[in-house]
Design a protein around this motif. Structure first.
Motif, PDB file in Angstrom:
ATOM      1  N   PHE A   9       0.614  -1.116   0.020  1.00  0.00           N
ATOM      2  CA  PHE A   9      -0.088   0.068  -0.038  1.00  0.00           C
ATOM      3  C   PHE A   9       0.786   1.225  -0.204  1.00  0.00           C
ATOM      4  CE2 PHE A   9      -2.273  -3.472   2.176  1.00  0.00           C
ATOM      5  CZ  PHE A   9      -3.527  -3.256   1.801  1.00  0.00           C
ATOM      6  N   VAL A  10       0.121   2.297  -0.212  1.00  0.00           N
ATOM      7  CA  VAL A  10       0.896   3.535  -0.098  1.00  0.00           C
ATOM      8  C   VAL A  10      -0.271   4.359   0.984  1.00  0.00           C
ATOM      9  CG1 VAL A  10      -0.439   4.980  -1.826  1.00  0.00           C
ATOM     10  CG2 VAL A  10       1.543   5.732  -0.813  1.00  0.00           C
ATOM     11  N   ARG A  11       0.337   5.044   2.054  1.00  0.00           N
ATOM     12  CA  ARG A  11      -0.439   5.629   3.101  1.00  0.00           C
ATOM     13  C   ARG A  11       0.186   7.161   2.965  1.00  0.00           C
ATOM     14  NH1 ARG A  11       0.461   2.359   8.587  1.00  0.00           N
ATOM     15  NH2 ARG A  11       2.860   2.777   8.965  1.00  0.00           N
ATOM     16  N   TYR A  12      -0.548   8.322   2.912  1.00  0.00           N
ATOM     17  CA  TYR A  12      -0.274   9.674   2.628  1.00  0.00           C
ATOM     18  C   TYR A  12      -1.068  10.412   3.404  1.00  0.00           C
ATOM     19  CZ  TYR A  12      -3.611   9.483  -0.965  1.00  0.00           C
ATOM     20  OH  TYR A  12      -4.867   9.329  -1.683  1.00  0.00           O
ATOM     21  N   GLY A  13      -0.600  11.760   3.773  1.00  0.00           N
ATOM     22  CA  GLY A  13      -1.329  12.833   4.290  1.00  0.00           C
ATOM     23  C   GLY A  13      -0.527  13.953   4.488  1.00  0.00           C
ATOM     24  N   GLU A  14      -1.150  15.202   4.894  1.00  0.00           N
ATOM     25  CA  GLU A  14      -0.284  16.500   4.971  1.00  0.00           C
ATOM     26  C   GLU A  14       0.455  16.574   6.311  1.00  0.00           C
ATOM     27  OE1 GLU A  14      -3.036  19.574   4.194  1.00  0.00           O
ATOM     28  OE2 GLU A  14      -4.278  18.576   2.903  1.00  0.00           O
ATOM     29  N   ALA A  15       0.808  15.673   6.977  1.00  0.00           N
ATOM     30  CA  ALA A  15       1.449  15.607   8.099  1.00  0.00           C
ATOM     31  C   ALA A  15       2.180  14.327   8.377  1.00  0.00           C
ATOM     32  CB  ALA A  15       0.659  16.122   9.514  1.00  0.00           C
ATOM     33  N   LYS A  16       3.274  14.137   8.823  1.00  0.00           N
ATOM     34  CA  LYS A  16       4.242  12.827   9.161  1.00  0.00           C
ATOM     35  C   LYS A  16       3.199  12.135   9.971  1.00  0.00           C
ATOM     36  CE  LYS A  16       9.076  13.855   8.345  1.00  0.00           C
ATOM     37  NZ  LYS A  16      10.333  13.576   9.013  1.00  0.00           N
ATOM     38  N   ASP A  17       2.526  12.815  11.113  1.00  0.00           N
ATOM     39  CA  ASP A  17       1.932  11.683  12.099  1.00  0.00           C
ATOM     40  C   ASP A  17       0.505  11.616  11.757  1.00  0.00           C
ATOM     41  OD1 ASP A  17       1.047  14.475  12.368  1.00  0.00           O
ATOM     42  OD2 ASP A  17       1.596  14.368  14.614  1.00  0.00           O
ATOM     43  N   GLY A  18       0.126  12.042  10.325  1.00  0.00           N
ATOM     44  CA  GLY A  18      -1.308  12.022  10.001  1.00  0.00           C
ATOM     45  C   GLY A  18      -1.374  11.542   8.676  1.00  0.00           C
ATOM     46  N   LEU A  19      -0.867  10.080   8.263  1.00  0.00           N
ATOM     47  CA  LEU A  19      -1.068   9.600   6.879  1.00  0.00           C
ATOM     48  C   LEU A  19      -2.303   8.713   6.789  1.00  0.00           C
ATOM     49  CD1 LEU A  19       2.777   7.990   6.668  1.00  0.00           C
ATOM     50  CD2 LEU A  19       1.426  10.550   6.209  1.00  0.00           C
ATOM     51  N   GLY A  20      -3.261   9.646   6.948  1.00  0.00           N
ATOM     52  CA  GLY A  20      -4.839   8.861   7.043  1.00  0.00           C
ATOM     53  C   GLY A  20      -5.225   8.360   5.744  1.00  0.00           C
ATOM     54  N   ASN A  21      -4.718   8.649   4.561  1.00  0.00           N
ATOM     55  CA  ASN A  21      -5.183   8.115   3.366  1.00  0.00           C
ATOM     56  C   ASN A  21      -4.342   6.985   3.096  1.00  0.00           C
ATOM     57  OD1 ASN A  21      -7.104  10.436   2.656  1.00  0.00           O
ATOM     58  ND2 ASN A  21      -4.915  11.614   2.862  1.00  0.00           N
ATOM     59  N   SER A  22      -5.104   6.104   2.196  1.00  0.00           N
ATOM     60  CA  SER A  22      -4.220   5.085   1.839  1.00  0.00           C
ATOM     61  C   SER A  22      -4.843   4.499   0.272  1.00  0.00           C
ATOM     62  CB  SER A  22      -4.307   3.906   2.724  1.00  0.00           C
ATOM     63  OG  SER A  22      -5.447   3.310   3.013  1.00  0.00           O
ATOM     64  N   ALA A  23      -3.696   3.812  -0.327  1.00  0.00           N
ATOM     65  CA  ALA A  23      -4.400   3.322  -1.477  1.00  0.00           C
ATOM     66  C   ALA A  23      -3.610   1.907  -1.639  1.00  0.00           C
ATOM     67  CB  ALA A  23      -4.168   4.161  -2.723  1.00  0.00           C
ATOM     68  N   ALA A  24      -4.331   0.820  -2.278  1.00  0.00           N
ATOM     69  CA  ALA A  24      -3.500  -0.313  -2.594  1.00  0.00           C
ATOM     70  C   ALA A  24      -2.514  -0.479  -3.716  1.00  0.00           C
ATOM     71  CB  ALA A  24      -4.527  -1.647  -2.675  1.00  0.00           C
ATOM     72  N   ALA A  25      -1.375  -0.914  -3.789  1.00  0.00           N
ATOM     73  CA  ALA A  25      -0.599  -0.930  -4.964  1.00  0.00           C
ATOM     74  C   ALA A  25      -0.616  -2.299  -5.680  1.00  0.00           C
ATOM     75  CB  ALA A  25       0.988  -0.703  -4.522  1.00  0.00           C
ATOM     76  N   ARG A  26      -0.650  -2.156  -7.189  1.00  0.00           N
ATOM     77  CA  ARG A  26      -0.821  -3.324  -7.750  1.00  0.00           C
ATOM     78  C   ARG A  26       0.670  -3.904  -8.299  1.00  0.00           C
ATOM     79  NH1 ARG A  26      -0.272  -3.200 -13.812  1.00  0.00           N
ATOM     80  NH2 ARG A  26      -0.199  -1.018 -13.620  1.00  0.00           N
TER      81      ARG A  26
END
Length: 651
Positions: free
Chosen positions: A172-189
């Motif tokens: 997966f990738v997990r991401y967000g606007e803060a280092k301690d807030g990677l609240g979004n994610s997406a599966a990787a193919r």
């Protein structure tokens, strides 16, 4: 003196043991954390050391003796003549363990039929002296994600990320606007390619092939333009990468910053079957410096062909991605295809006037097509078991610039799908939004190097592609393939124009790292003379390594050439939205050409100025002209930079 018999026996035993001691080879540590970590290799008891004794580097550990990935001679250690020594070697994670072996090689065993790419003899493996234990990459070495790189997506509020791991389990990738807030994610193919997908040797041979691992790709969506995002890739079960960050593309930004070059390759800490590119280290170092200095400004990298120079030796791709990760994990890393990624004997488009050979080393575009994900969906069948070749031609906007990438290795003639794409793309550019258009491809349309083999290709490019550039007012055309930097005047049909509208400025920027240098075109009718006059169309040229820095807003686009030997600007050209082209290059004090700098026009040598100045002073009737000329010079130049001649004749 009386010697005790038991003492004498012990002395003889120790002496015999020392004389017959076998060479030993040890390593420390036996577990590394990630690519770039070093292992210390230590040996001792090498009897009668020779300067041809060598250390072989093997991965996987059970590789045959002549299937090393690289080697180093023991004489690089200052203590090698004693039969002992150490070598510290940074290793790249190839998703399998390493071992090391020491061999003795003699002059009489040099095999003239077993040569590397530069026709140097490869070391012999007849006499094995010692072999080490294995060294690996931690408990998660196979599963840990590495080789992380970004790219734009067709939608401006997205960013693609690609990485490699040793197995196909979900990531997966997990991401967000803060280092301690990677609240979004997406599966990787996850995808991979096999040895049978390669077209010919060495890519499909047991010497060149190594398992490439699994290539994962995913997209970060719904990004806010101009905002810094933090992200990491991996999984809970296999481990996560460290946290990286990037600035999202801003559709409303007028500023554009790009770092552009071709033919960079990579460096390896060992000698291998092919030549590697030590200068690429400096190219990466200076670009990383520039990116870090940008702060929260977005930027991109453009690498226009001849990417890794793996040429069928698959582990070189791993070395390349490990080397660029500090850059490519921060800014989008965009590419176009070159001859060393693609060309193979049975490629589908191979006109008899072209020079398309076997420069891809049997890869036939497969690693390039799967390891990168560029915008668009261009592809061409390979005509073999290999998957279609991708990332051939595409475009995107960033700030005030429209970037178009093309393929010089596949059909670019009228009537073909690529030609139609280029025509349609250029005709659809919104010049109010992006007043500048930059086209990039690998083989150059213009060069003054003595690259006679590609003369017909250049002629066909002028015939089929240049009319599209001229009719659609392309601002700048960038090319690689020739491993030098050269800047041309605004040009069309080999004739200098007065502005870039109708006569794009062409730059050859293949000076990223590869050191094969063609000579400049010799003087006509005197090809044997070592004089290479610079044609009038060529405004500046050099054999120095480096990269170009592009900075643009709605009013102007500036391209600067940064040299690797000092990280300073050595040439620059400015293109105004009005069509005017203002050129200059560094004097003895130029440090950086900021986006706001205005460069003076094409200058002449100091000697020439003195002669002309004296003549004008004598000719008092021209005094008004002199005053007017220098008044104009002050208006043109708003900086304190002084400029040396842009023309120089090399010998």
């Amino acid at each position: 003196m009386i010697v005790d018999f038991s003492t004498f026996i012990l002395f003889v035993s120790v002496f015999a043991s020392s004389a017959n001691a076998k060479a030993t080879l040890s390593i420390s540590p036996k577990t590394l954390n990630r690519s770039g970590d070093s292992v210390v290799i230590q040996w001792s008891n090498v009897e009668s050391p020779s300067d041809l004794d060598w250390l072989g580097i093997y991965s996987p550990p059970d590789s045959p003796h002549d299937h090393f990935i690289g080697y180093k001679f023991l004489n690089v250690s200052p203590t090698w003549k004693s039969g002992s020594g150490t070598i510290s070697l940074p290793l790249t994670n190839l998703r399998s363990n390493y071992t090391f072996r020491i061999f003795r090689w003699t002059q009489s065993e040099i095999n003239p039929k077993r040569m590397d790419h530069d026709q140097n003899p490869l070391p012999g493996t007849k006499h094995l002296l010692a072999e080490s234990e294995q060294v690996g990459f931690g408990s998660g070495g196979v599963g840990m994600p590495e080789q992380i790189h970004l790219a734009f997506e067709d939608k401006v509020n997205r960013m693609q990320v690609t990485f490699v791991a040793g197995d196909g389990e979900e990531r997966f990738v997990r991401y967000g606007e803060a280092k301690d807030g990677l609240g979004n994610s997406a599966a990787a193919r996850g995808i991979r390619y096999e040895r049978e997908h390669m077209c010919n040797a060495p890519a499909n041979s047991t010497v060149g092939w190594r398992d490439p691992g699994w290539i994962f790709h995913t997209v970060m969506k719904n990004l806010n333009g101009g905002v810094r995002y933090y992200y990491q890739v991996g999984s809970d079960s296999k481990g996560w990468s460290e946290i990286h960050s990037f600035i999202a593309r801003d559709v409303y930004s007028e500023e554009t910053i790009a770092f552009m070059f071709g033919d960079m390759g990579c460096a390896t800490p060992y000698t291998t079957f092919i030549r590697t590119q030590d200068e690429s280290i400096s190219t990466v170092k200076w670009i990383l410096r520039d990116i870090e200095a940008l702060g929260d400004k977005p930027a991109l990298v453009s690498h226009i062909g001849d990417i890794s120079y793996a040429r069928g030796y698959s582990w070189v791709w791993d070395e390349f991605f490990a080397q660029i990760e500090p850059i490519a994990s921060r800014v989008p890393y965009h590419v176009c295809i070159g001859n060393h990624e693609y060309d193979f004997p049975t490629q589908p488009w191979k006109p008899d006037w072209g020079t398309y050979g076997n420069d891809g080393g049997g890869e036939c575009g497969v690693p390039y097509s799967l390891k990168f994900n560029m915008p668009g969906n261009s592809s061409e069948p390979t005509g073999t078991k290999a998957p279609p070749t991708r990332n051939l031609y595409y475009s995107y906007d960033m700030g005030s610039v429209h970037f178009l990438y093309i393929s010089t290795e596949t059909n670019f003639l009228k009537g073909g799908s690529q030609h139609e794409f280029i025509k349609r793309d250029l005709e659809s550019v919104n010049r109010n939004k992006t007043p500048f258009v930059v086209v990039q491809g690998h083989r150059p349309m213009y060069t003054t190097s003595n690259e006679v083999r590609d003369a017909m290709i250049r002629q066909k490019m002028v015939e089929h592609l240049e009319p599209l550039f001229v009719e659609n007012n392309v601002t700048l055309a960038l090319w690689g393939h020739v491993h030098r930097y050269e800047r041309f005047c605004p040009i069309s049909n080999n004739t200098c124009g007065k502005q870039w509208r109708g006569s794009p400025v062409h730059l050859v920027i293949g000076m990223g790292g590869q050191d094969w240098q063609p000579i400049w075109q010799p003087r006509p009718n005197h090809p044997g003379l070592p004089i290479f006059p610079q044609p009038e169309q060529s405004m500046y040229r050099t054999g120095e390594f480096g990269y170009t820095r592009l900075v643009a807003n709605k009013e102007k686009l500036t391209v600067s050439f940064v040299g690797n030997h000092d990280g300073e600007v050595h040439d620059a050209v400015e293109m105004l939205a009005s069509g005017e082209v203002i050129s200059g290059n560094k004097d003895d004090t130029v440090k950086t050409v900021p986006a706001s700098a205005t460069l003076v026009g094409k200058s002449e040598s100091n000697v020439s100025w003195y002669v002309k100045g004296a003549g004008l002073l004598v000719m008092g009737v021209l005094l008004g002209f002199v005053i007017g000329f220098f008044t104009r010079g002050k208006k043109v130049s708003t900086s304190d930079n002084r400029w040396i001649p842009v023309k120089n004749e090399e010998t």
